[in-house]
Design a protein around this motif. Structure first.
Motif, mmCIF file in Angstrom:
data_model
loop_
_atom_site.group_PDB
_atom_site.id
_atom_site.type_symbol
_atom_site.label_atom_id
_atom_site.label_comp_id
_atom_site.label_asym_id
_atom_site.label_seq_id
_atom_site.Cartn_x
_atom_site.Cartn_y
_atom_site.Cartn_z
ATOM 1 N N CYS A 63 0.821 -1.216 0.000
ATOM 2 C CA CYS A 63 0.000 0.000 0.000
ATOM 3 C C CYS A 63 0.854 1.264 0.000
ATOM 4 C CB CYS A 63 -0.955 0.003 1.191
ATOM 5 S SG CYS A 63 -0.116 0.013 2.780
ATOM 6 N N ASN A 64 2.129 1.161 0.337
ATOM 7 C CA ASN A 64 3.014 2.331 0.330
ATOM 8 C C ASN A 64 3.647 2.498 -1.047
ATOM 9 O OD1 ASN A 64 2.558 2.975 3.065
ATOM 10 N ND2 ASN A 64 4.011 1.385 3.693
ATOM 11 N N ASP A 65 4.339 3.625 -1.234
ATOM 12 C CA ASP A 65 4.907 3.908 -2.556
ATOM 13 C C ASP A 65 6.213 3.161 -2.812
ATOM 14 O OD1 ASP A 65 6.270 5.341 -0.668
ATOM 15 O OD2 ASP A 65 6.342 7.207 -1.805
ATOM 16 N N VAL A 66 6.882 2.642 -1.747
ATOM 17 C CA VAL A 66 8.128 1.904 -1.915
ATOM 18 C C VAL A 66 8.113 0.669 -1.020
ATOM 19 C CG1 VAL A 66 10.639 1.947 -1.725
ATOM 20 C CG2 VAL A 66 9.425 4.020 -2.435
ATOM 21 N N PHE A 67 8.544 -0.473 -1.564
ATOM 22 C CA PHE A 67 8.655 -1.718 -0.814
ATOM 23 C C PHE A 67 10.042 -2.284 -1.092
ATOM 24 C CE2 PHE A 67 8.168 -6.336 -0.365
ATOM 25 C CZ PHE A 67 7.568 -6.418 0.893
ATOM 26 N N LYS A 68 10.849 -2.470 -0.013
ATOM 27 C CA LYS A 68 12.237 -2.909 -0.148
ATOM 28 C C LYS A 68 12.394 -4.374 0.236
ATOM 29 C CE LYS A 68 14.320 0.104 2.480
ATOM 30 N NZ LYS A 68 15.478 0.831 3.092
ATOM 31 N N VAL A 69 13.176 -5.089 -0.569
ATOM 32 C CA VAL A 69 13.477 -6.503 -0.319
ATOM 33 C C VAL A 69 14.988 -6.687 -0.382
ATOM 34 C CG1 VAL A 69 13.176 -8.875 -1.112
ATOM 35 C CG2 VAL A 69 11.283 -7.244 -1.314
ATOM 36 N N GLY A 70 15.528 -7.393 0.623
ATOM 37 C CA GLY A 70 16.965 -7.642 0.626
ATOM 38 C C GLY A 70 17.402 -8.356 1.886
ATOM 39 N N ARG A 71 18.718 -8.386 2.117
ATOM 40 C CA ARG A 71 19.280 -9.134 3.236
ATOM 41 C C ARG A 71 19.243 -8.345 4.549
ATOM 42 N NH1 ARG A 71 24.099 -9.754 1.292
ATOM 43 N NH2 ARG A 71 25.221 -8.517 2.847
ATOM 44 N N ASP A 72 19.287 -7.005 4.488
ATOM 45 C CA ASP A 72 19.305 -6.192 5.706
ATOM 46 C C ASP A 72 18.001 -6.297 6.488
ATOM 47 O OD1 ASP A 72 21.849 -5.376 5.406
ATOM 48 O OD2 ASP A 72 21.401 -3.242 5.080
#
Length: 485
Positions: A63-72
């Motif tokens: 629902c937000n403008d940015v979605f982050k995927v990664g190891r952190d």
């Protein structure tokens, strides 16, 4: 302050709760991620949710403008050895990819941006370092290698792609409707791989028979007429075709997208255009028509609606579009079809009612009407002027009645008068128009050449004697006797 649940832990199947003025507000969900070949136990430190069911049980609402995927750990989705084999985790970057969406319009596409060292893949295709692709419904996201399929994206926004042919919705993201014509709709679409915007014109073949009572356009072969014409064209002031999908029911043409809209809207927004702006646009139009006539093509429906602008700048590139009524004219052939838009149609078409023949000079007449409209914001022929517009057109009866004409040069008015002549044989050729005093303006030619990125041939600077011989000071409007046929 009231004790409000943390926004990152209040994830529900129906949406995500967030805090606004100490009150929980549900944001609209535009997409959803499902796990695929991931052993999901949690969503990291910020999104602690325990899931013990097998693959595809995990989902995350976007629902937000940015979605982050990664190891952190501070990613929205944090992946580690609990989720993937160690050899895969070692190849995942701290921030591997982003999923972003401009929330100003729900019909805007969703992008995936690759921020990894070893690559992010969508349906087996590498996005590339700092590149982006458009995410579409059921797209599969793989990490570091096409085989490591990890997530599936579901598009939850309204989209018409599902009703379109497979060739369309697999290649393009279909966005908002740009317009609708007599027998076609135009949508804004994006190439999923390049993210480039195009205009998709969809023409339903069965609508053509209904549109024309005389059955002039009901033959499916005529639907392909515009397609064949567009494929053959290559000029900076003529719309280019990028792709074509031909189906039994419809034809889909993927065309250049012009952000500036059409010339009619530009005229309406400004009431009328300055002589300087009109000259720059008209010069480009004339070179487009010259190119078409050289190729043996008569447009037959030139009007401001069919002239598109590259952007909103006052001085911008112009392109002629909509070749639905165009026809290749081989040497010795004639045009017989009664067509065109009434206010812009040439008198010989009305007089002969499609039974006789006429020439590419019909485009010269339409150019005259377009130039008149640009300079005054009004039409030279209209039912509002007393007699029926068709009778005015047949006699080429018009006047420069609007007050704005007082500030328009005599050379511009003379050019209009020459083009709006009832006898097509007396109308100037496109080359004659390009060599007219009004268009032989060095500054305008220089601007047009820069916009078109080409050297203009057949147009040169007017000399002092040309201006002196133009009768600019004494020409006011067409003599009455020449307005009759």
């Amino acid at each position: 302050m009231a004790n409000v649940p943390d926004t990152q832990t209040q994830t529900q199947q129906s949406g995500v709760w967030t805090q606004v003025d100490s009150q929980p507000v549900e944001k609209p969900i535009w997409g959803r991620l499902y796990a695929k070949n991931l052993k999901i136990k949690s969503l990291g430190t910020k999104n602690a949710i325990t899931l013990i069911q097998p693959t595809w049980s995990f989902s995350y609402d976007l629902c937000n403008d940015v979605f982050k995927v990664g190891r952190d750990d501070d990613n929205d989705l944090s992946l580690n050895k609990d989720h993937l084999p160690t050899k895969v985790v070692s190849r995942i970057s701290k921030v591997h990819f982003l999923i972003v969406k401009d929330l100003q319009d729900q019909k805007n596409p969703v992008y995936i941006i690759d921020e990894s060292r070893n690559g992010t893949f969508v349906n087996g295709n590498l996005v590339g370092p700092h590149n982006k692709m458009i995410l579409k419904n059921d797209d599969v996201i793989a990490l570091s290698h096409p085989q490591y399929k990890s997530l599936v994206y579901k598009d939850l926004t309204p989209n018409e792609a599902g009703t379109l042919p497979t060739e369309i919705h697999e290649t393009y993201y279909v966005s908002k409707k740009l317009g609708k014509g007599a027998y076609g709709e135009v949508h804004l679409v994006y190439d999923a791989k390049t993210c480039k915007a195009y205009a998709m014109k969809a023409v339903a073949k069965n609508q053509l028979a209904e549109w024309s009572k005389k059955n002039l356009l009901s033959d499916p072969k005529r639907v392909m007429n515009e397609v064949n014409i567009m494929k053959s064209l290559d000029h900076p002031c003529v719309i280019k075709m990028h792709d074509i999908v031909n189906k039994p029911e419809s034809v889909f043409m993927i065309l250049e997208f012009m952000k500036g809209g059409d010339l009619l809207s530009r005229i309406i927004n400004h009431k009328y255009l300055s002589e300087e702006a009109s000259k720059l646009f008209f010069l480009q139009m004339c070179h487009a028509v010259k190119y078409l006539h050289t190729k043996g093509i008569t447009h037959r429906d030139l009007k401001p609606d069919n002239i598109l602008l590259e952007d909103d700048r006052p001085e911008t590139l112009l392109k002629v579009s909509d070749f639905g009524l165009s026809k290749f004219v081989n040497k010795g052939s004639i045009l017989r079809t009664l067509c065109g838009t009434p206010q812009y149609v040439a008198p010989e078409i009305l007089i002969k009612s499609g039974c006789g023949s006429y020439t590419p000079k019909v485009d010269i007449w339409s150019l005259g009407v377009v130039l008149f409209t640009m300079l005054s914001g009004s039409l030279p022929f209209s039912d509002e002027y007393g007699t029926p517009a068709t009778e005015q057109i047949k006699r080429a009866k018009f006047t420069f009645r609007h007050h704005v004409w007082k500030s328009v040069s005599g050379t511009a008015k003379k050019l209009i008068y020459d083009m709006l002549t009832a006898d097509p044989n007396s109308r100037p050729s496109i080359d004659k128009i390009l060599s007219s005093t009004w268009l032989r303006d060095a500054e305008t030619i220089k601007k047009a050449e820069k916009l078109m990125n080409m050297k203009l041939i057949g147009t040169k600077k007017a000399s002092c004697s040309d201006v002196e011989n133009s009768n600019e000071q004494i020409f006011a409007e067409p003599p009455r006797k020449r307005a009759r046929k």
